[in-house]
Design an enzyme around this catalytic site. Structure first.
Site, PDB file in Angstrom:
ATOM      1  N   ASP A 115      85.320  18.679  19.487  1.00 20.47           N
ATOM      2  CA  ASP A 115      83.891  18.411  19.625  1.00 20.47           C
ATOM      3  C   ASP A 115      83.591  17.124  18.880  1.00 20.47           C
ATOM      4  O   ASP A 115      84.302  16.748  17.935  1.00 20.47           O
ATOM      5  CB  ASP A 115      83.061  19.566  19.049  1.00 20.47           C
ATOM      6  CG  ASP A 115      81.572  19.335  19.249  1.00 20.47           C
ATOM      7  OD1 ASP A 115      81.120  19.357  20.405  1.00 20.47           O
ATOM      8  OD2 ASP A 115      80.878  19.103  18.242  1.00 20.47           O
TER       9      ASP A 115
ATOM     10  N   ASP B 124      81.817  23.579  15.651  1.00 25.06           N
ATOM     11  CA  ASP B 124      81.663  23.789  17.095  1.00 25.06           C
ATOM     12  C   ASP B 124      83.012  23.913  17.784  1.00 25.06           C
ATOM     13  O   ASP B 124      83.164  24.680  18.749  1.00 25.06           O
ATOM     14  CB  ASP B 124      80.869  22.633  17.705  1.00 25.06           C
ATOM     15  CG  ASP B 124      79.375  22.740  17.387  1.00 25.06           C
ATOM     16  OD1 ASP B 124      78.988  23.737  16.765  1.00 25.06           O
ATOM     17  OD2 ASP B 124      78.628  21.819  17.752  1.00 25.06           O
TER      18      ASP B 124
ATOM     19  N   HIS C   4      76.792  22.785  15.086  1.00 18.38           N
ATOM     20  CA  HIS C   4      76.406  21.375  15.051  1.00 18.38           C
ATOM     21  C   HIS C   4      77.137  20.599  13.967  1.00 18.38           C
ATOM     22  O   HIS C   4      76.642  19.588  13.468  1.00 18.38           O
ATOM     23  CB  HIS C   4      74.890  21.200  14.920  1.00 18.38           C
ATOM     24  CG  HIS C   4      74.152  21.632  16.155  1.00 18.38           C
ATOM     25  ND1 HIS C   4      74.389  21.058  17.388  1.00 18.38           N
ATOM     26  CD2 HIS C   4      73.203  22.582  16.352  1.00 18.38           C
ATOM     27  CE1 HIS C   4      73.600  21.635  18.286  1.00 18.38           C
ATOM     28  NE2 HIS C   4      72.878  22.569  17.691  1.00 18.38           N
TER      29      HIS C   4
ATOM     30  N   GLU D  88      80.318  14.702  17.117  1.00 20.14           N
ATOM     31  CA  GLU D  88      78.924  14.488  16.749  1.00 20.14           C
ATOM     32  C   GLU D  88      78.654  12.997  16.909  1.00 20.14           C
ATOM     33  O   GLU D  88      79.499  12.167  16.568  1.00 20.14           O
ATOM     34  CB  GLU D  88      78.651  14.939  15.313  1.00 20.14           C
ATOM     35  CG  GLU D  88      78.861  16.428  15.075  1.00 20.14           C
ATOM     36  CD  GLU D  88      77.930  17.299  15.898  1.00 20.14           C
ATOM     37  OE1 GLU D  88      76.814  16.837  16.215  1.00 20.14           O
ATOM     38  OE2 GLU D  88      78.313  18.445  16.231  1.00 20.14           O
TER      39      GLU D  88
END
Length: 730
Positions: free
Chosen positions: A544, A690, A685, A546
């Site tokens: 994942d 995640d 998050h 960000e």
């Protein structure tokens, strides 16, 4: 919500159609009635209908709306509710989720069915607990052995790595993890995880041909009847470290105590980083060499000056000259010692750690190598069966194959013979590469000796002279005129006499334990295409990102990458990848409450050009998995021009796969899927948080896909692309 929207649209269309139909009927009926009336009656009827047609249409629309609402209620209670119940029951059946099924608003019959399913699930769970308790009781002894093995592995001061024949890591200890971290090009980024991990390839560190050569040596010794053979080799890693490896075979448990060579289904590597030891020893040798060879002239001058100074009749002027010689030579020796001491850490490039090998094994390996590379027929002559050598067999076999190939190409030689005999000094041995044919000039021999070793597609930076110097030996060409033969001769060191009995000392030992109660060696790469491989057999990197925002094409950048690997159905949380990234731009304040990453947290962190190579190495040889993968992959694709890296492996999306297995559910957000599959959400998050949630979700989606007949990677990708969500673009 999607089902509600579909029903509203359907109700609207039905109402509009009914209204249009009523208007048509009214128009036709009005025309028929009007044809039987007088003009005055028609005017009166028209005025009356004009005043009431609106009420008729509104009444019709209301009736249609009520019918649509009733139909929606019927659909929700009698069609959608059973479908949702089926999907949730399949989750209970295919996974270890333990929860009560609840469908508020469903009909009494559907709710009764849900209660029945819950009761059956409770009985099933109790039965599973009873079976698990029985298995745990029966497996207590096996578990003790596993715990002993784990304790032993953790306490070993040597790095231990166990691999299958495909080179996939099946087991390693913490010492090995620390060792590989030191070997990593980017230890501060990936903590060595891009080099070692369950299911990863050992060939990220070792050359494949080097390991294959060691395995061939082990197999040859097994065929000769040595029950516990081992092989050693030394190699340099891509980070410049010098690594010594001792390899032992893992033999098939089916071999038992039968005669003959048992098949090898894996190997154990015991590793030592000898870089610093090698540098220290080389520094000592260089210092000694400088003191002995470099100071020899100074000592001679000093001796001559002292002898002259002992002459009492020496004139004062001459005495002063000889005293100056003594002072100058002493100063020169002092300067030389200081220079050598300062440079002692640089090491020497002319010495290489060697392994002990039976000469007969070397000849057999050389014959196989020459035949495979050149296609020449080979033979052996005068082989001393008890002669042991101390050598680097890998580089020596490269040199022999190279010389045989040049003999074939430049002199038309079609057969070579290998000969191994002890030398006259009893400390070295002669290894001869013999052929029949014309002689060659000294210039040709010197040229071959200095050219890089090249055998077809394989090219090495080493030369024959480098190989000879590595062994501290000699190399020359000779001609036997009486036998019409010529040969190249290598002068190689013999191993100490104790080596001959070293292997035999273990031949009848039963002390080596066997820890094969759990199947570490079943998985192999095989020949099946990745597209047709079952999902349960593949290794995955679940990741994942960000980001600073939601627009990769508009300049938003990655600020964190988190990933975890899924191998053999296990989420390897200890082998995670978690790295903040300096985006080179401001992080918008609006996004900070979501991901929690501030400008100060990324200040001074590596840039994406530094992080992405480490992540690519971490994800090598795996299938990528993400939730809403199109978003994350778009950010990676936008970095291709800056980094020169492409992620070309297959990608699976848990958002699409959830829509495949649960088409009747209202939401496929990560939190909603986790709630349905009873996955605990921690660290939402954050990239690594995640990724962990996505990994556990994907782990539970695999059996649900199998229930729908989707078992291979190709089937999963094809099914995912048919979903509505696959049309989303970023």
């Amino acid at each position: 919500m999607k089902a509600d929207r579909r029903w509203l649209l359907t109700a609207g269309l039905v109402a509009a159609g009914a209204a249009a139909l009523l208007l048509v009927f009214a128009s036709v009926g009005g025309a028929l009635v009007a044809s039987t009336l007088t003009a005055a009656e028609r005017e009166q009827a028209t005025a009356l209908l004009a005043g009431r047609v609106v009420y008729v249409v509104l009444a019709a629309l209301a009736a249609v709306g009520l019918a649509a609402a009733a139909a929606q209620t019927i659909h929700r209670r009698w069609i959608a509710a059973p479908a949702q119940l089926l999907e949730r029951a399949q989750v209970l059946l295919a996974t270890d989720v333990q929860r009560e099924l609840s469908l508020p608003g469903a009909s009494a019959d559907v709710q009764a069915l849900a209660r029945t399913v819950n009761e059956l699930a409770r009985q099933r769970d109790q039965l599973k607990r009873d079976i698990a308790a029985e298995v745990a009781q029966a497996s207590r002894g096996i578990e003790q052995e596993r715990n002993r093995l784990a304790a032993l592995m953790s306490e070993l001061t040597q790095s231990v790595v166990v691999c299958n024949l495909d080179g996939r890591v099946l087991l390693y200890n913490n010492r090995a993890r620390m060792q590989f971290r030191a070997l990593s090009d980017t230890p501060a980024l990936a903590d060595g995880a891009e080099l070692i991990g369950l299911g990863r390839s050992i060939y990220a560190v070792f050359e494949r041909r080097l390991v294959a050569h060691a395995l061939e040596s082990l197999q040859a010794r097994l065929q000769r009847g040595v029950p516990s053979p081992s092989a050693q080799f030394v190699t340099t890693t891509r980070s410049g470290q010098l690594l010594r490896a001792q390899m032992a075979p893992v033999r098939s448990a089916a071999a038992g105590a039968g005669h003959g060579a048992a098949p090898i289904n894996g190997f154990v590597l015991m590793l030592d980083n000898i870089t610093h030891d090698y540098e220290r020893e080389s520094a000592r040798e260089r210092l000694l060499h400088g003191l002995t060879e470099g100071s020899r002239g100074s000592m001679a001058n000093l001796r001559a000056a002292v002898e002259m100074l002992e002459d009492d009749a020496l004139e004062p002027a001459m005495r002063e000259r000889f005293l100056a010689v003594v002072r100058d030579e002493a100063a020169a020796m002092t300067r030389r010692i200081n220079e050598l001491a300062a440079q002692s850490a640089q090491g020497l490039a002319t010495r290489w750690p060697l392994e002990e090998m039976l000469g007969a094994d070397l000849i057999q390996a050389a014959q196989r190598r020459i035949e495979a590379v050149t296609g020449l027929r080979t033979g052996s002559d005068g082989i001393d069966s008890v002669l042991w050598l101390k050598l680097d067999s890998f580089s020596l076999l490269q040199a022999l194959a190279y010389l045989a190939l040049r003999l074939r190409d430049e002199f038309g030689v079609n057969m070579v013979t290998l000969r191994l005999t002890p030398a006259a000094d009893a400390q070295r041995a002669h290894l001869d590469l013999v052929w029949q044919g014309q002689a060659m000039s000294a210039e040709t021999v010197m040229s071959w000796e200095m050219d890089p070793l090249s055998t077809g597609a394989d090219t090495s930076s080493l030369t024959v002279r480098d190989v000879v110097q590595r062994h501290g030996g000699e190399f020359w060409f000779e001609r036997e005129r009486t036998r019409h033969q010529a040969f190249f001769r290598f002068l190689l060191p013999q191993a100490p006499a104790a080596a001959a009995g070293a292997e035999a000392g273990f031949a009848h030992s039963d002390s080596r334990p066997e820890y094969y109660d759990f199947d570490l060696f079943a998985a192999t790469d095989g020949d099946a295409a990745l597209h047709d491989r079952p999902l349960v057999e593949l290794a995955y990197t679940v990741f994942d990102t960000e980001t600073t925002g939601l627009d990769p094409a508009g300049g938003d950048q990655i600020i964190q990458i988190g990933a975890v690997r899924l191998v053999n159905g296990r989420v390897l949380k200890a082998e995670g990848f978690d790295q903040l990234v300096d985006p080179g731009r401001r992080i918008p304040e609006a996004g900070i409450p979501i991901h929690g990453i501030t400008q100060d947290m990324v200040a001074g962190k590596p840039t994406i050009e530094q992080v992405l190579p480490a992540f690519q190495a971490y994800a090598a040889d795996t299938v990528l998995v993400a939730h809403n993968a199109a978003f994350d992959m778009r950010f990676l694709q936008m970095q291709e021009r800056r980094t020169g890296l492409r992620f070309e492996q297959p990608v699976l999306d848990t958002l699409l796969l959830s829509a495949v297995v649960h088409p009747n559910q209202e939401s496929h957000r990560l939190e909603a899927i986790a709630e349905r599959l009873d996955v605990t959400v921690i660290g939402r998050h954050t990239a690594l948080g995640d990724a962990l949630v996505t990994a556990e979700v994907f782990q539970k989606l695999i059996p649900l896909l199998a229930e729908k007949g989707i078992r291979t990677l190709g089937q999963a990708r094809e099914a995912a692309q048919k979903t509505w969500y696959a049309r989303l673009k970023y």
